[in-house]
Design a protein around this motif. Structure first.
Motif, PDB file in Angstrom:
ATOM      1  N   UNK A 339      73.037  47.195  31.160  1.00 27.79           N
ATOM      2  CA  UNK A 339      73.682  46.541  30.276  1.00 27.79           C
ATOM      3  C   UNK A 339      75.096  45.742  30.649  1.00 27.79           C
ATOM      4  N   UNK A 340      75.666  45.055  29.904  1.00 30.17           N
ATOM      5  CA  UNK A 340      76.925  44.262  30.073  1.00 30.17           C
ATOM      6  C   UNK A 340      77.512  43.809  28.838  1.00 30.17           C
ATOM      7  N   UNK A 341      79.132  43.785  28.728  1.00 29.35           N
ATOM      8  CA  UNK A 341      79.528  43.519  27.500  1.00 29.35           C
ATOM      9  C   UNK A 341      81.004  43.038  27.820  1.00 29.35           C
ATOM     10  N   UNK A 342      81.663  42.175  26.900  1.00 32.11           N
ATOM     11  CA  UNK A 342      82.876  41.667  27.174  1.00 32.11           C
ATOM     12  C   UNK A 342      83.963  42.494  26.318  1.00 32.11           C
ATOM     13  N   UNK A 343      85.100  42.491  26.833  1.00 34.90           N
ATOM     14  CA  UNK A 343      86.067  43.113  26.119  1.00 34.90           C
ATOM     15  C   UNK A 343      86.380  42.534  24.780  1.00 34.90           C
ATOM     16  N   UNK A 344      86.579  43.131  23.532  1.00 33.71           N
ATOM     17  CA  UNK A 344      86.602  42.682  22.249  1.00 33.71           C
ATOM     18  C   UNK A 344      85.427  42.322  21.530  1.00 33.71           C
ATOM     19  N   UNK A 345      84.316  42.256  22.448  1.00 36.33           N
ATOM     20  CA  UNK A 345      83.257  41.803  21.795  1.00 36.33           C
ATOM     21  C   UNK A 345      82.332  42.727  21.125  1.00 36.33           C
ATOM     22  N   UNK A 346      81.512  42.172  19.860  1.00 35.26           N
ATOM     23  CA  UNK A 346      80.700  43.025  19.444  1.00 35.26           C
ATOM     24  C   UNK A 346      79.184  42.617  19.934  1.00 35.26           C
ATOM     25  N   UNK A 347      78.973  42.134  20.947  1.00 31.63           N
ATOM     26  CA  UNK A 347      77.675  41.469  21.436  1.00 31.63           C
ATOM     27  C   UNK A 347      77.536  42.312  22.724  1.00 31.63           C
ATOM     28  N   UNK A 348      76.377  43.028  22.861  1.00 33.20           N
ATOM     29  CA  UNK A 348      76.079  43.680  24.202  1.00 33.20           C
ATOM     30  C   UNK A 348      74.927  43.282  24.703  1.00 33.20           C
ATOM     31  N   UNK A 349      74.860  42.948  25.905  1.00 30.29           N
ATOM     32  CA  UNK A 349      73.786  42.205  26.799  1.00 30.29           C
ATOM     33  C   UNK A 349      73.117  43.322  27.396  1.00 30.29           C
ATOM     34  N   UNK A 350      71.600  43.280  27.791  1.00 33.16           N
ATOM     35  CA  UNK A 350      70.997  44.093  28.415  1.00 33.16           C
ATOM     36  C   UNK A 350      69.891  43.576  29.139  1.00 33.16           C
ATOM     37  N   UNK A 351      69.248  44.340  30.039  1.00 31.54           N
ATOM     38  CA  UNK A 351      67.930  43.739  30.565  1.00 31.54           C
ATOM     39  C   UNK A 351      66.677  43.681  29.390  1.00 31.54           C
ATOM     40  N   UNK A 352      66.186  42.503  29.437  1.00 27.85           N
ATOM     41  CA  UNK A 352      65.097  42.272  28.538  1.00 27.85           C
ATOM     42  C   UNK A 352      64.086  43.071  28.360  1.00 27.85           C
ATOM     43  N   UNK A 353      63.920  43.876  26.996  1.00 30.30           N
ATOM     44  CA  UNK A 353      62.632  44.817  26.818  1.00 30.30           C
ATOM     45  C   UNK A 353      61.430  43.965  26.740  1.00 30.30           C
ATOM     46  N   UNK A 354      60.418  44.709  26.313  1.00 26.95           N
ATOM     47  CA  UNK A 354      58.972  43.991  26.063  1.00 26.95           C
ATOM     48  C   UNK A 354      59.098  43.244  25.144  1.00 26.95           C
ATOM     49  N   UNK A 355      57.990  42.225  24.933  1.00 29.91           N
ATOM     50  CA  UNK A 355      57.998  41.232  23.756  1.00 29.91           C
ATOM     51  C   UNK A 355      57.634  42.190  22.402  1.00 29.91           C
ATOM     52  N   UNK A 356      57.317  43.367  22.466  1.00 27.23           N
ATOM     53  CA  UNK A 356      56.969  44.023  21.315  1.00 27.23           C
ATOM     54  C   UNK A 356      58.474  44.353  20.597  1.00 27.23           C
ATOM     55  N   UNK A 357      59.310  45.186  21.646  1.00 27.24           N
ATOM     56  CA  UNK A 357      60.591  45.246  20.914  1.00 27.24           C
ATOM     57  C   UNK A 357      61.525  44.278  20.524  1.00 27.24           C
ATOM     58  N   UNK A 358      61.321  43.013  21.434  1.00 30.93           N
ATOM     59  CA  UNK A 358      62.137  41.763  21.029  1.00 30.93           C
ATOM     60  C   UNK A 358      61.604  41.361  19.767  1.00 30.93           C
ATOM     61  N   UNK A 359      60.345  41.409  19.523  1.00 26.68           N
ATOM     62  CA  UNK A 359      59.868  40.907  17.993  1.00 26.68           C
ATOM     63  C   UNK A 359      60.241  41.866  17.103  1.00 26.68           C
ATOM     64  N   UNK A 360      60.277  43.212  17.219  1.00 29.01           N
ATOM     65  CA  UNK A 360      60.437  44.076  16.269  1.00 29.01           C
ATOM     66  C   UNK A 360      61.784  44.019  15.546  1.00 29.01           C
ATOM     67  N   UNK A 361      62.865  43.744  16.670  1.00 28.72           N
ATOM     68  CA  UNK A 361      64.341  43.882  16.419  1.00 28.72           C
ATOM     69  C   UNK A 361      64.800  42.381  16.342  1.00 28.72           C
ATOM     70  N   UNK A 362      63.882  41.355  16.342  1.00 30.09           N
ATOM     71  CA  UNK A 362      64.460  40.063  16.296  1.00 30.09           C
ATOM     72  C   UNK A 362      65.464  39.760  17.157  1.00 30.09           C
ATOM     73  N   UNK A 363      65.412  40.077  18.534  1.00 33.38           N
ATOM     74  CA  UNK A 363      66.139  39.887  19.281  1.00 33.38           C
ATOM     75  C   UNK A 363      66.201  38.411  19.992  1.00 33.38           C
ATOM     76  N   UNK A 364      67.191  37.869  20.344  1.00 37.44           N
ATOM     77  CA  UNK A 364      67.259  36.474  21.221  1.00 37.44           C
ATOM     78  C   UNK A 364      67.320  36.700  22.619  1.00 37.44           C
ATOM     79  N   UNK A 365      66.477  35.918  23.360  1.00 37.50           N
ATOM     80  CA  UNK A 365      66.417  35.921  24.723  1.00 37.50           C
ATOM     81  C   UNK A 365      67.610  35.005  25.497  1.00 37.50           C
TER      82      UNK A 365
END
Length: 400
Positions: A339-365
């Motif tokens: 994972x990665x994130x910027x100081x002050x940010x509420x956005x957390x990046x991470x290695x993309x999981x499976x399509x199932x998890x992406x869809x379940x949590x409405x994650x953007x790619x």
């Protein structure tokens, strides 16, 4: 475990039949997805029900409300206007962005993009009036796509500036593409779309200062962070007084939790005064802004929330978001998920999981070779709480 719920009273809620099966099915989908929609910067725990009760009880749904014209010139022309409240909203927020409330101008916009459109439009008019030349627009490759579209809409030359691995505009790359013979209209990202990065305005301003003959207009695209930062410990990072920008755009349907797209556009009063007069006799008003009709309901919602929540309420929500962001980071670190994130940010990046998890949590790619390629992110908003994060982490552990 498919639908862990984080909201009060949601488990007891039921669908009120509309008489239209298609609508009832859609409501069921929305209510199921709402608690665990993690990939987009909207608060899915908002509640405007008390506002609507007041609105309908007083027959306001029968009126065609419209805020055409300048809210700072008084209620002229159309009587069914909430411009008085629109002005009060701008003046209330101005100090939180480091503006002098007596030397400011602004409107409640239809969206963050509408705010950016005004920032670019006002900047062009301001620079053209001072120099007689069309400016070049500079924006980072991590900025919101609306900025590129708006440059095309306004027929401007746009130069895209490379960003670093964390999504911040690189000062040396700005200098490489800078044309000091023409005015500079620069867009600073205050919370970029995917990485949640904040352009270092002081470092970028130092590059621009090397060319004192070049006229500069600085607009800040602060769609999400314009709501979050003023109420956090990082308020100085968005201060007009500290940073010297001329205008800022904020989305109100993100952190501020208004239930339909809207936003704020705020600028120095001298910027508005430098715009071309456009007097409309039948409205008895000067129409220097882009829009003719503007919503009169969104300013009322904003005014309502100011009175209902105010600084203390939004401060508490900002602190909760910060705490949940660090909880998510702790959990990702614990399971050794990149994972990665910027100081002050509420956005957390991470290695993309499976399509199932992406869809379940409405994650953007997203995608960045420098960070290993395929990415996703969670934008930690008010509805992203420990229970939902724990469920998400459990699904990642199953994948590992």
């Amino acid at each position: 475990m498919d639908n862990i719920v984080d909201f009060k009273n949601t488990e007891e809620s039921h669908i009120v039949p509309s008489g239209f099966p298609e609508l009832d099915e859609w409501v069921e989908v929305i209510n199921k997805a709402r608690p665990i929609t993690f990939g987009y910067p909207a608060n899915n725990n908002m509640d405007m029900s008390d506002f609507y009760e007041w609105f309908f009880a007083n027959g306001l749904s029968k009126a065609s409300l419209n805020n055409a014209g300048d809210p700072f010139s008084g209620n002229k022309g159309y009587a069914l206007s909430s411009s008085k409240f629109e002005r009060e909203v701008i003046e209330w927020f101005a100090p939180y962005y480091g503006f002098n409330a007596k030397k400011v101008w602004g409107i409640v916009t239809m969206s963050g993009t509408d705010g950016n459109n005004h920032g670019i439009f006002f900047g062009v008019k301001y620079l053209r009036k001072k120099t007689g030349k069309n400016p070049v627009l500079y924006v980072s490759d991590e900025a919101h796509y609306s900025n590129y579209r708006l440059a095309d809409l306004q027929n401007l030359e746009a130069r895209i500036v490379k960003s670093d691995i964390y999504g911040c505009m690189i000062p040396e790359e700005l200098e490489k593409v800078l044309d000091p013979t023409r005015p500079c209209l620069i867009i600073y990202a205050m919370g970029s779309t995917f990485k949640g990065s904040i352009d270092n305005q002081k470092a970028l301003n130092a590059v621009l200062a090397k060319y004192p003959e070049m006229e500069v207009y600085r607009h800040v695209d602060a769609a999400l962070f314009g709501g979050y930062l003023p109420f956090s410990e990082f308020a100085d990072k968005i201060s007009h007084q500290e940073l010297g920008y001329q205008s800022i755009a904020i989305s109100s349907h993100k952190f501020f939790s208004i239930d339909s797209p809207s936003g704020l556009f705020i600028c120095e009063r001298e910027i508005y005064d430098a715009q071309t007069d456009f007097n409309v006799l039948y409205l008895n008003n000067n129409m220097r802004m882009i829009n003719c009709s503007r919503s009169a309901i969104e300013p009322l919602k904003f005014w309502w929330l100011i009175k209902k929540k105010g600084y203390a309420g939004w401060r508490a929500e900002a602190m909760q978001i910060s705490a949940m962001t660090f909880y998510l980071i702790f959990c990702l670190k614990k399971i050794d998920w990149p994972f990665w994130y910027n100081e002050c940010s509420n956005t957390v990046l991470f290695k993309r999981p499976s399509a199932y998890v992406m869809d379940k949590y409405s994650l953007s790619a997203g995608y960045d070779e420098r960070l290993g390629g395929e990415l996703a992110h969670i934008v930690v908003m008010q509805h992203v709480l420990r229970k939902g994060i724990d469920q998400f982490i459990e699904d990642l552990v199953k994948e590992k």
